[in-house]
Design a protein around this motif. Structure first.
Motif, short mmCIF file in Angstrom:
data_model
loop_
_atom_site.label_atom_id
_atom_site.label_comp_id
_atom_site.label_asym_id
_atom_site.label_seq_id
_atom_site.Cartn_x
_atom_site.Cartn_y
_atom_site.Cartn_z
N LEU A 1 -2.11 6.17 -7.75
CA LEU A 1 -1.29 7.33 -8.11
C LEU A 1 -2.06 8.26 -9.04
O LEU A 1 -1.66 9.40 -9.26
CB LEU A 1 0.00 6.88 -8.80
CG LEU A 1 1.01 6.15 -7.93
CD1 LEU A 1 2.14 5.59 -8.78
CD2 LEU A 1 1.57 7.07 -6.85
N ASN B 1 13.74 2.38 -11.77
CA ASN B 1 13.35 3.47 -10.90
C ASN B 1 14.05 3.41 -9.55
O ASN B 1 13.41 3.56 -8.51
CB ASN B 1 11.83 3.46 -10.74
CG ASN B 1 11.30 4.85 -10.46
OD1 ASN B 1 12.00 5.84 -10.68
ND2 ASN B 1 10.08 4.93 -9.98
N ILE C 1 4.32 -1.28 -6.10
CA ILE C 1 4.41 -1.16 -7.55
C ILE C 1 5.86 -1.30 -8.01
O ILE C 1 6.78 -0.81 -7.35
CB ILE C 1 3.79 0.20 -8.00
CG1 ILE C 1 3.82 0.38 -9.51
CG2 ILE C 1 4.46 1.36 -7.32
CD1 ILE C 1 2.94 1.53 -9.99
N PHE D 1 8.13 -0.42 -11.31
CA PHE D 1 7.98 0.45 -12.47
C PHE D 1 8.68 -0.13 -13.69
O PHE D 1 9.48 -1.05 -13.59
CB PHE D 1 8.54 1.83 -12.17
CG PHE D 1 7.79 2.54 -11.08
CD1 PHE D 1 6.76 3.41 -11.40
CD2 PHE D 1 8.10 2.33 -9.74
CE1 PHE D 1 6.07 4.05 -10.40
CE2 PHE D 1 7.41 2.97 -8.74
CZ PHE D 1 6.40 3.84 -9.07
N PRO E 1 -2.50 5.86 -2.66
CA PRO E 1 -1.72 4.62 -2.57
C PRO E 1 -2.08 3.82 -1.31
O PRO E 1 -2.18 4.37 -0.22
CB PRO E 1 -0.29 5.12 -2.53
CG PRO E 1 -0.33 6.40 -3.25
CD PRO E 1 -1.66 7.01 -2.93
N ILE F 1 11.05 4.72 5.14
CA ILE F 1 9.87 5.58 5.13
C ILE F 1 8.88 5.14 6.21
O ILE F 1 8.23 5.96 6.84
CB ILE F 1 9.22 5.58 3.73
CG1 ILE F 1 10.15 6.30 2.75
CG2 ILE F 1 7.84 6.25 3.75
CD1 ILE F 1 9.74 6.17 1.31
N LEU G 1 7.14 6.88 -6.95
CA LEU G 1 7.57 5.84 -6.02
C LEU G 1 7.33 6.29 -4.59
O LEU G 1 6.76 5.54 -3.77
CB LEU G 1 9.05 5.52 -6.25
CG LEU G 1 9.66 4.57 -5.22
CD1 LEU G 1 9.15 3.15 -5.43
CD2 LEU G 1 11.19 4.58 -5.29
N ALA H 1 -2.78 1.60 -8.51
CA ALA H 1 -1.82 1.89 -7.45
C ALA H 1 -2.24 3.10 -6.63
O ALA H 1 -1.61 3.43 -5.62
CB ALA H 1 -0.43 2.13 -8.06
N ARG I 1 5.31 8.52 -3.50
CA ARG I 1 3.88 8.60 -3.21
C ARG I 1 3.31 7.21 -2.97
O ARG I 1 2.52 7.00 -2.05
CB ARG I 1 3.14 9.26 -4.39
CG ARG I 1 3.10 10.77 -4.31
CD ARG I 1 2.41 11.33 -5.52
NE ARG I 1 0.99 10.94 -5.57
CZ ARG I 1 0.31 10.83 -6.72
NH1 ARG I 1 0.90 11.05 -7.87
NH2 ARG I 1 -0.96 10.49 -6.69
N SER I 2 3.75 6.23 -3.81
CA SER I 2 3.22 4.89 -3.65
C SER I 2 3.65 4.29 -2.31
O SER I 2 3.02 3.39 -1.80
CB SER I 2 3.67 4.00 -4.81
OG SER I 2 4.98 3.53 -4.59
N LEU I 3 4.73 4.82 -1.76
CA LEU I 3 5.18 4.35 -0.44
C LEU I 3 4.59 5.20 0.67
O LEU I 3 5.00 5.09 1.83
CB LEU I 3 6.72 4.36 -0.36
CG LEU I 3 7.42 3.38 -1.31
CD1 LEU I 3 8.92 3.63 -1.31
CD2 LEU I 3 7.12 1.95 -0.92
N ASN I 4 3.66 6.08 0.31
CA ASN I 4 2.98 6.93 1.29
C ASN I 4 3.95 7.80 2.10
O ASN I 4 3.78 7.96 3.32
CB ASN I 4 2.12 6.09 2.25
CG ASN I 4 0.82 5.69 1.59
OD1 ASN I 4 0.08 6.55 1.10
ND2 ASN I 4 0.56 4.40 1.54
N GLN J 1 8.38 -4.87 1.44
CA GLN J 1 7.11 -4.29 1.88
C GLN J 1 6.09 -5.37 2.23
O GLN J 1 5.05 -5.08 2.78
CB GLN J 1 6.52 -3.40 0.78
CG GLN J 1 7.42 -2.26 0.38
CD GLN J 1 6.84 -1.52 -0.83
OE1 GLN J 1 5.72 -1.05 -0.80
NE2 GLN J 1 7.64 -1.41 -1.88
N PRO K 1 11.57 1.54 1.52
CA PRO K 1 10.22 1.48 2.09
C PRO K 1 10.26 1.34 3.62
O PRO K 1 9.41 1.91 4.31
CB PRO K 1 9.61 0.22 1.46
CG PRO K 1 10.40 0.00 0.21
CD PRO K 1 11.79 0.46 0.52
#
Lengths: 377, 253, 269
Positions: free
Chosen positions: B56, B86, B80, B82, B74, B103, C168, B54, C170-173, B151, B100
Motif C-alpha cells: 500500500l 475497518n 491485511i 487493520f 498489493p 471483488i 482495504l 502490503a 486497494r489491498s483487495l486489488n 481470501q 473480497p
C-alpha cells in the motif's frame, strides 16, 4: 421626581414641535405599478413642482404589482393607487369596493408590434400568426383578446407564446411574428434595434394599437368607497393636484424629463442633454405664456423632439421619446374624464375571457367623474 | 511465501516541507510459514512497515520482497487486518466477510455459501444479518479475521488487530488465531506492543527501536506448539519475556 | 414482580409519548386551521387579504373539478422532475469529478460559487431568452437551483470516504469501478441523500421562478392568474399545492433513506 416631570414636559414639547413641522401636510402614499420609469413623469413633476404639497400632501411613491396596489387600496392600507380599469372591474367582481376617480390614460396603451412586411390592414390576417405576450393575464391579455375579438377570431386560431417582459429580444430573435406590447415603450426599443440593424432581418416595424379598434378604459387613479364617502374633499384636492401635474407634463415634456431624472436612476442623460433640455423647457415656458391651443402644444412637442434629435442620438433620447409617446396616450380636452362606453367595452371583453367573479354589480359604481371638472379647460 | 526487507526506510513530508523519517532503515527476512511478531513502542513505524509489506506504500529507500520479487502493489496472496476492524458500516456481517469474494467476482450464492461455512468457527453464525455497529469489539474483530480467512492468503499482515480489545477477549482471539492457523500454514507478520502476546504467538520476535524504527533484536521463540494460555506462567516463557523486556529497556536507556 | 410492573408502566408511558409525538404535527395543523377560521369569522383581517378556509376549500374543489389544478400541477411536476434529473445528475457527476481531482475545484469553483450566490430570480429572464419560453427554460431554472446541494454533498460525501477503507479496497486489488460501487457510493449515500432532500425542496422554487418570468401553464402561472383575477382563495390553494409537492418529494427522499440506510437506523437504535 420633579426633574423627571420637567424632562417629560420638555420631551413632549419637543415631540409636538417636530410633528408640528409636518402637521400641515397630510402624509399620503400613492401606489404605482411597475418600477420607477419616465412613464410616471406626472408624479415626479407633481413632487418637484410642489403641486402635491401646495394642496397639503406630503406624497410618497411606491411601486407594487397591480393586484397588490388594488388590494391595499381596497382594505384602506393606502388611500391612492394607479391601476388599469380592467383591474377595477375584476376586483369589484370579487368583493373589492374600489372606485376609479381619474382616468389618466385616455387611450388603452396595449398594442401589437409586427414587421412592416406583414400586412394587417385586415385583422383577419392575424389568423395563424405566432404572437408573443408577457402572459395570460393583465392588460396585455385583455388587449390581445380585444384585437382577436374585433377580428372575429379566437385564441385557438393563433399561436400564443408566453414570453414574459422580453418582447424586444424575443421578437428580434424571430421567435414570434408579432408581440403584444405597450404602445409607448417596446415599439421604440424595437425601432432602435432595427435602426441599428440588430433586429434580425427586420428593417422596420408597425404598431397596431388596441385603441384604434375599441375604446377601452385604461390606467387611472383609484380610491376605496369608504374614503370616497368620508373625505371627498381630500380626494378632490389630490385629483386636482395630479391633474395639474399631468397638465404641466403634457405641456412641457422637457421640464418633465428633467424632473424625472431625480427619481429614475436609469434614465439616460448627460450634461449636454441636460443643458439642451433646460433651454428647451425655458423656451416652451415662454411659448405657453401665450396660451396656445392643444393642437399647437402638440405641434410644439414635435418641434422640440426634432430639435433634440438633430443634436443627440436615438439611444440617449429613447426615454424622452417614450415620454412623448406616452403623452399622446394621456392628452385630452378634459383630463381624467371617463366614459361609460369604455367601461362597458372592457367588461364585455373580461366576460368573454371568463375572468369575472360572481357579484358584478353596477358598472356605474366602478368609476366617478365627480372630481373631474368639465369646465377645466 | 517468503518476505524480505532490505534497507527499507520510509520518510514523510512534514507540514513545513522537511522530511520526517518514520521507519528504518531496517532489514530482515521472514521464512516461509513463519509467524513473526513485530514488537516496538508506539509510533516506531510498525504500521508503516506493514503498509509497505502490503504493497500500500512505496518505501523511500530500499525495498521489500515477496519470494524475491519487489512488492510494488498489493499482492493477491497477502491479506491485511487493520488496527481498527475497518469494517464497512453499511454491510452486514455476511457481506463484510464476503467483500473480497465479491471483488474477485464470485456470484452472490457462491460467496454466501462460502462465508456461511466459515461462520461457525468464528462464532458468528447467529449474527450474519447484523451490522458492525451492533457488534461487540471482539465480534467485530472476528468479522475482520473472517474477511482475511475467505481470501485464503499465504501471507497474513496483522496490524495490532487486538489493540482495542480488553485483555480477556484479546487472549481468546489470539489463541483462536493460532487454532485457525493450524489448519493451513501461512506466513504471518503480526504487529503488537504486548510482549506476552508476541511471545505466546510467534516463532520469532523482532524488536524495533523508537521512531524511526530500526531492528534492535531478533529473538527466536523455541516454545513447543500447540501453545496455550497456561504457557505464560512457565519458566521458559518468563525467561523469554524478560529477555525481550531487557532489550527494550536497553533501548530506552 | 415489582420491577416488571414498573417496566411495563414505563413502556406504556413511552408508547404514549411516541404516539403524542406523532400526533403533534397534526395537532399543530388543526390548531392553525381553527385559528384561521376564527380570524376570518371575526373578520379581524379583511377577507380580501385572508380568505376563509371554507372559501379556500371551495376554490380547491372547483379547481379540481375543472381539471385546471391537475393540469398546472402536472406541468410544474414535469419541469421539476426533468430539472432534478438534469441538475442532480450534473451535480453528482461533477461533484464526483471534483472530489477525485482537486485541481478541477480550483478551475471551476469561481464559476460555481458565482452561479450559486447570484439570486436566480435576477437572471431567470435571461434563461427564458436563451432557452425559450417553453418548459425547457423552467427545467433549466430548476436544474440550476438543485445543482448546488447535489454537487456540494457529493464532494463532501466522496471526500469523507474513510482512507482506511480505501486502503482495504486497494489491498483487495479492487479496480475503480468496484471501488465506486462497493465503497464510494454506499459510503457517500447518506450525505448525498441529505443533499437530495434540499434539492427536492428547492426544485419547486426553481420551477415556479421560471414560470413567473413567462409561461403558459404551471403552478407559478396559476398563482399569477388567480392573483390577477383577485381570486385570493385560488392563490392560497395553489401555494398549498406547492407546499404539498415539496413535502411529498422530501418524504420520498426520506423514504429512500429509510429503505437504503437501514444500517444507520440500527446503529442509532
Amino acid at each position: 421626581m420633579l426633574y423627571l416631570k420637567r424632562f417629560a414636559t420638555i420631551l413632549a414639547l419637543l415631540v409636538t414641535s417636530m410633528i408640528g413641522a409636518q402637521a400641515d401636510l397630510d402624509q399620503e402614499r400613492i401606489l404605482l405599478t411597475f418600477i420607477p420609469n419616465v412613464q410616471f413623469a406626472p408624479f415626479y413633476v407633481g413632487l418637484q413642482h410642489g403641486t402635491f404639497s401646495e394642496v397639503g400632501f406630503d406624497v410618497e411613491l411606491e411601486h407594487l404589482q397591480e393586484p397588490e396596489v388594488l388590494d391595499l387600496v381596497a382594505v384602506g392600507q393606502a388611500n391612492y393607487g394607479i391601476v388599469s380599469g380592467e383591474q377595477v372591474i375584476l376586483a369589484r367582481s370579487r368583493g373589492r369596493d374600489v372606485v376609479y376617480v381619474f382616468e389618466w390614460f385616455q387611450q388603452y396603451p396595449v398594442a401589437l408590434v409586427h414587421s412592416s412586411e406583414l400586412d394587417l390592414s385586415n385583422l383577419e390576417q392575424l389568423r395563424g400568426l405566432k404572437i408573443g405576450i408577457p402572459g395570460r393575464f393583465g392588460a396585455s391579455y385583455s388587449g390581445l383578446t380585444t384585437l382577436l375579438n374585433s377580428a372575429g377570431l379566437t385564441e385557438s386560431e393563433i399561436e400564443l407564446n408566453e414570453i414574459g417582459f422580453n418582447a424586444p429580444e424575443v421578437f428580434c430573435l424571430g421567435a414570434v411574428d408579432a408581440a403584444i406590447v405597450y404602445a409607448n415603450n417596446e415599439p421604440l426599443q424595437i425601432r432602435n434595434l432595427t435602426d441599428a440593424g440588430e433586429c434580425g432581418d427586420l428593417e422596420d416595424v408597425e404598431v397596431l394599437t388596441v385603441a384604434s379598434q375599441v375604446d377601452l378604459v385604461s390606467n387611472g387613479l383609484i380610491v376605496n368607497r369608504s374614503q370616497l364617502e368620508e373625505m371627498p374633499y381630500q380626494i378632490a384636492r389630490m385629483v386636482g393636484a395630479f391633474r395639474e401635474a399631468l397638465r404641466i407634463t403634457i405641456d412641457n415634456p422637457a421640464g418633465a424629463y428633467l424632473a424625472s431624472l431625480s427619481y429614475v436612476d436609469t434614465l439616460p442623460s448627460d450634461d449636454a442633454l441636460i443643458t439642451a433640455l433646460t433651454e428647451a423647457a425655458a423656451r416652451q415656458q415662454a411659448f405657453l405664456a401665450d396660451g396656445p391651443s392643444r393642437a399647437e402644444v402638440a405641434g410644439s412637442r414635435r418641434t422640440m423632439l426634432e430639435g433634440l434629435s438633430r443634436q443627440f442620438d436615438g439611444a440617449l433620447l429613447a426615454q424622452f421619446h417614450v415620454l412623448l409617446d406616452s403623452i399622446e396616450l394621456w392628452d385630452a380636452d378634459t383630463l381624467g374624464y371617463s366614459d361609460l362606453v369604455s367601461w362597458e367595452a372592457m367588461r364585455d371583453i373580461l366576460a368573454l375571457m371568463n375572468l369575472l367573479g360572481d357579484d358584478l354589480g353596477d358598472l356605474g359604481a366602478a368609476f366617478s367623474n365627480e372630481f373631474v371638472s368639465v369646465s377645466d379647460e | 511465501m517468503k518476505l524480505r526487507a532490505e534497507n527499507l526506510a520510509v520518510s514523510f513530508h512534514g507540514p513545513n516541507g522537511d522530511l520526517l523519517p518514520a521507519l528504518g532503515p531496517i532489514s530482515f527476512t521472514v521464512a516461509d510459514d513463519q509467524f513473526v511478531c513485530l514488537l516496538g513502542p508506539s509510533g516506531c513505524g510498525k504500521s508503516t512497515l506493514i503498509r509497505v509489506l502490503a504493497g500500500l506504500l512505496q518505501p523511500s529507500t530500499g525495498a521489500a520482497f515477496c519470494d524475491e520479487e519487489v512488492i510494488k502493489r498489493p499482492l493477491t496472496g497477502s491479506a491485511i487486518v487493520f488496527q481498527d476492524t475497518n469494517l464497512m458500516p453499511w454491510r452486514t456481517v455476511l457481506d463484510n466477510i464476503a467483500l473480497p469474494l465479491e471483488i474477485a467476482g464470485m456470484s452472490r450464492s457462491e460467496r454466501y455459501s462460502t462465508v456461511r461455512k466459515l461462520l461457525p468457527q468464528l462464532n458468528l453464525e447467529d449474527f450474519e444479518r447484523a451490522y458492525p455497529a451492533e457488534l461487540s469489539g471482539g465480534m467485530a474483530q472476528r468479522v475482520a479475521l473472517g474477511r482475511v480467512i475467505v481470501q485464503a492468503p499465504q501471507v497474513w499482515l496483522l496490524d495490532e488487530p487486538f489493540a482495542a480489545l480488553d485483555a480477556l477477549t484479546r487472549e481468546t482471539l489470539s489463541l483462536e488465531l493460532l487454532r485457525l492457523r493450524r489448519r493451513a500454514r501461512q506466513t504471518i507478520i503480526l504487529v503488537t506492543h504486548d510482549i506476552n502476546e508476541a511471545v505466546l504467538l510467534a516463532d520469532r520476535v523482532i524488536v524495533m527501536s523508537r521512531r524511526p524504527g530500526r531492528l534492535v533484536a531478533d529473538v527466536e521463540i523455541d516454545l513447543p506448539r500447540p501453545r496455550s494460555a497456561e504457557m505464560i506462567y512457565q519458566r521458559d516463557f518468563l525467561q523469554l519475556t524478560k529477555k525481550i523486556r531487557d532489550l527494550i529497556e536497553e533501548q530506552r536507556a | 414482580m415489582q420491577t416488571t410492573t414498573v417496566s411495563r408502566d414505563f413502556q406504556a408511558r413511552q408508547k404514549r409519548q411516541i404516539l403524542l409525538r406523532r400526533l403533534c404535527p397534526l395537532l399543530t395543523i388543526l390548531l392553525l386551521l381553527l385559528f384561521w377560521q376564527w380570524i376570518t369569522d371575526r373578520e379581524i383581517i379583511s377577507p380580501i387579504l385572508v380568505p376563509s378556509p371554507a372559501d379556500v376549500f371551495a376554490a380547491f374543489a372547483s379547481a379540481l373539478a375543472d381539471g385546471s389544478l391537475a393540469r398546472h400541477t402536472m406541468t410544474t411536476l414535469g419541469e421539476m422532475m426533468y430539472g432534478l434529473l438534469l441538475g442532480v445528475g450534473v451535480g453528482l457527476a461533477l461533484g464526483y469529478a471534483i472530489a477525485k481531482a482537486p485541481l478541477l475545484e480550483y478551475v471551476l469553483s469561481p464559476i460555481i460559487v458565482a452561479f450559486q450566490s447570484t439570486p436566480i430570480v435576477a437572471y431567470a429572464p435571461l434563461l427564458i431568452i436563451w432557452f425559450g419560453t417553453g418548459p425547457s427554460s423552467k427545467v433549466v431554472t430548476t436544474a440550476v437551483i438543485v445543482f448546488f446541494p447535489a454537487l456540494v454533498n457529493t464532494i463532501v460525501g466522496i471526500r469523507s470516504v474513510s482512507p482506511r477503507l480505501r486502503d482495504l479496497m486497494r489491498s483487495l486489488n479492487a479496480g475503480p469501478g468496484r471501488t465506486f460501487r462497493l465503497l464510494e457510493f454506499p459510503s457517500a449515500l447518506p450525505v448525498i441523500l441529505a443533499g437530495l432532500k434540499t434539492s427536492t425542496t428547492l426544485a419547486v422554487i426553481g420551477a415556479v421562478v421560471g414560470e413567473f418570468v413567462g409561461s403558459g401553464s404551471g403552478l407559478g402561472v396559476l398563482v399569477i392568474m388567480a392573483r390577477s383575477q383577485y381570486n385570493t382563495p385560488l392563490v392560497v390553494v395553489t401555494v398549498l399545492t406547492m407546499t404539498v409537492i415539496a413535502l411529498s418529494l422530501y418524504s420520498l427522499v426520506a423514504l429512500l433513506e429509510w429503505r437504503f440506510l437501514v444500517w444507520q437506523r440500527r446503529a442509532s437504535a
